[in-house]
Design an enzyme around this catalytic site. Structure first.
Site, mmCIF file in Angstrom:
data_model
loop_
_atom_site.group_PDB
_atom_site.id
_atom_site.type_symbol
_atom_site.label_atom_id
_atom_site.label_comp_id
_atom_site.label_asym_id
_atom_site.label_seq_id
_atom_site.Cartn_x
_atom_site.Cartn_y
_atom_site.Cartn_z
ATOM 1 N N SER A 108 0.838 -1.206 0.000
ATOM 2 C CA SER A 108 0.000 0.000 0.000
ATOM 3 C C SER A 108 0.871 1.253 0.000
ATOM 4 O O SER A 108 0.393 2.349 -0.276
ATOM 5 C CB SER A 108 -0.921 0.012 1.223
ATOM 6 O OG SER A 108 -0.186 -0.192 2.417
ATOM 7 N N ASP A 149 5.562 -7.163 2.442
ATOM 8 C CA ASP A 149 4.657 -7.589 1.370
ATOM 9 C C ASP A 149 5.441 -7.926 0.107
ATOM 10 O O ASP A 149 6.328 -7.166 -0.292
ATOM 11 C CB ASP A 149 3.731 -6.401 1.014
ATOM 12 C CG ASP A 149 2.280 -6.708 1.249
ATOM 13 O OD1 ASP A 149 1.928 -7.883 1.451
ATOM 14 O OD2 ASP A 149 1.485 -5.741 1.234
ATOM 15 N N LYS A 192 4.666 -11.526 3.080
ATOM 16 C CA LYS A 192 3.209 -11.752 2.947
ATOM 17 C C LYS A 192 2.879 -11.886 1.472
ATOM 18 O O LYS A 192 3.397 -11.121 0.657
ATOM 19 C CB LYS A 192 2.422 -10.592 3.565
ATOM 20 C CG LYS A 192 0.915 -10.694 3.319
ATOM 21 C CD LYS A 192 0.111 -9.764 4.210
ATOM 22 C CE LYS A 192 -0.022 -8.355 3.712
ATOM 23 N NZ LYS A 192 -0.640 -8.190 2.385
ATOM 24 N N GLU A 232 -0.499 -12.542 -1.332
ATOM 25 C CA GLU A 232 -1.955 -12.545 -1.497
ATOM 26 C C GLU A 232 -2.405 -13.823 -2.209
ATOM 27 O O GLU A 232 -1.766 -14.238 -3.184
ATOM 28 C CB GLU A 232 -2.392 -11.325 -2.325
ATOM 29 C CG GLU A 232 -2.155 -10.013 -1.612
ATOM 30 C CD GLU A 232 -2.698 -8.801 -2.377
ATOM 31 O OE1 GLU A 232 -3.436 -8.979 -3.373
ATOM 32 O OE2 GLU A 232 -2.373 -7.678 -1.964
ATOM 33 N N GLU A 276 -9.095 -9.685 4.369
ATOM 34 C CA GLU A 276 -9.478 -8.304 4.022
ATOM 35 C C GLU A 276 -10.835 -8.249 3.329
ATOM 36 O O GLU A 276 -11.152 -9.094 2.470
ATOM 37 C CB GLU A 276 -8.401 -7.698 3.090
ATOM 38 C CG GLU A 276 -8.747 -6.277 2.643
ATOM 39 C CD GLU A 276 -7.575 -5.506 2.044
ATOM 40 O OE1 GLU A 276 -6.461 -6.056 1.941
ATOM 41 O OE2 GLU A 276 -7.817 -4.336 1.674
HETATM 42 O O1 KIV Z 1 -0.459 -3.398 1.650
HETATM 43 C C1 KIV Z 1 -1.071 -3.336 2.725
HETATM 44 O O2 KIV Z 1 -1.019 -2.338 3.461
HETATM 45 C C2 KIV Z 1 -1.875 -4.492 3.105
HETATM 46 C C3 KIV Z 1 -2.908 -4.267 4.165
HETATM 47 C C4 KIV Z 1 -4.102 -3.674 3.526
HETATM 48 C C5 KIV Z 1 -3.213 -5.514 4.885
HETATM 49 O O3 KIV Z 1 -1.743 -5.526 2.535
#
Ligand code: KIV
Length: 259
Positions: free
Chosen positions: A41, A79, A108, A110, A177
């Protein structure tokens, strides 16, 4: 926190996760959070883009290092950007790069059952994986927008299958989410690892928010699930206006700010 204490927190206490993208904020957020997520994000909040799709691995590595410098005692999750885990080999190569070039504790990715083999491959090669199911921001273009999940019986069953597959594959926790609260509750109850919600109601094992949303700094749009704990944008603008006014009328700097 460690992988073990994070797993053990299920059913004991809700986990507090928050995003950070730099050392300054990471240091401020660290005392009140269990885990810091360097979310992709940042491509929106930090880089000003309209979605997360163009985030690069280099960006994630740069920001993860900054966050780890500011929050030296935090459990940090990095991420993996769009396109960096399209198959097992790519995912492992890129996750190893993150682990070798940053002190991040986990990555992380998805996806649910469709990503189970990749999660299993990463886990069996020493990469700690946080899953992410439900609304997947990296699918914004393929799905034509951000779509709330679990609205039908079929959708609910798929989410439960996803959560079980992510857990079986070896993830130590997962984010859920944009899912109806009653469904998210059932999903969380169907697995033994913590399920951390964002826009998924209160009956899950923790919450995550984007720091710039919850501090009211991000003005472009405010999703329904965001609570602004302060009006950061107004506070910053007022402070900068005061500074500008004082500079203009030569009120700043005063004697005490002068050598
Ligand atoms: O990228 C991010 O901030 C996220 C959150 C929305 C969990 O993946």
């Amino acid at each position: 926190m460690t992988i073990t204490s994070i797993k053990k927190s299920k059913g004991v206490k809700p986990l507090v996760m928050i995003t950070a993208y730099d050392a300054l904020f990471a240091k401020l957020l660290e005392p009140s959070s269990d885990m810091i997520l360097v979310g992709d994000s940042l491509n929106m909040s930090f880089a000003g883009k309209s979605d997360t799709i163009s985030t690069t691995l280099e960006q994630m590595i740069y920001h993860t290092n900054a966050v780890c410098m500011g929050a030296k005692n935090s459990f940090v999750v990095c991420d993996m950007p769009f396109g960096t885990y399209i198959n097992q080999e790519e995912a492992l190569k890129n996750a190893i790069q993150v682990f070798q070039e940053t002190p991040a504790d986990s990555i992380k990715i998805e996806g649910g059952a469709d990503k189970a083999e990749i999660i299993a491959y990463l886990s069996s090669n020493g990469i700690a994986v946080c899953g992410h199911i439900g609304l997947l921001p990296q699918a914004v273009r393929s799905e034509g927008g951000y779509k709330v999940k679990g609205k039908t019986q079929e959708g609910k069953e798929q989410l439960i299958k996803d959560a079980i597959a992510v857990e079986k594959a070896g993830a130590f926790c997962m984010v859920i989410e944009g899912v109806k609260a009653d469904v998210a509750k059932e999903v969380a109850a169907s697995v033994g690892i913590p399920v951390i919600g964002i826009g998924a109601g209160k009956d899950v094992d923790g919450q995550v928010l984007v720091f710039s949303d919850m501090l009211g700094l991000f003005e472009e749009f405010t999703p329904k699930f965001v609570k602004k704990y302060m009006d950061g944008a107004s506070l910053v603008k007022e402070a900068v206006k005061s500074y500008a006014d004082e500079v203009t009328c030569r009120e700043f700097p005063k004697e005490e700010h002068t050598y």
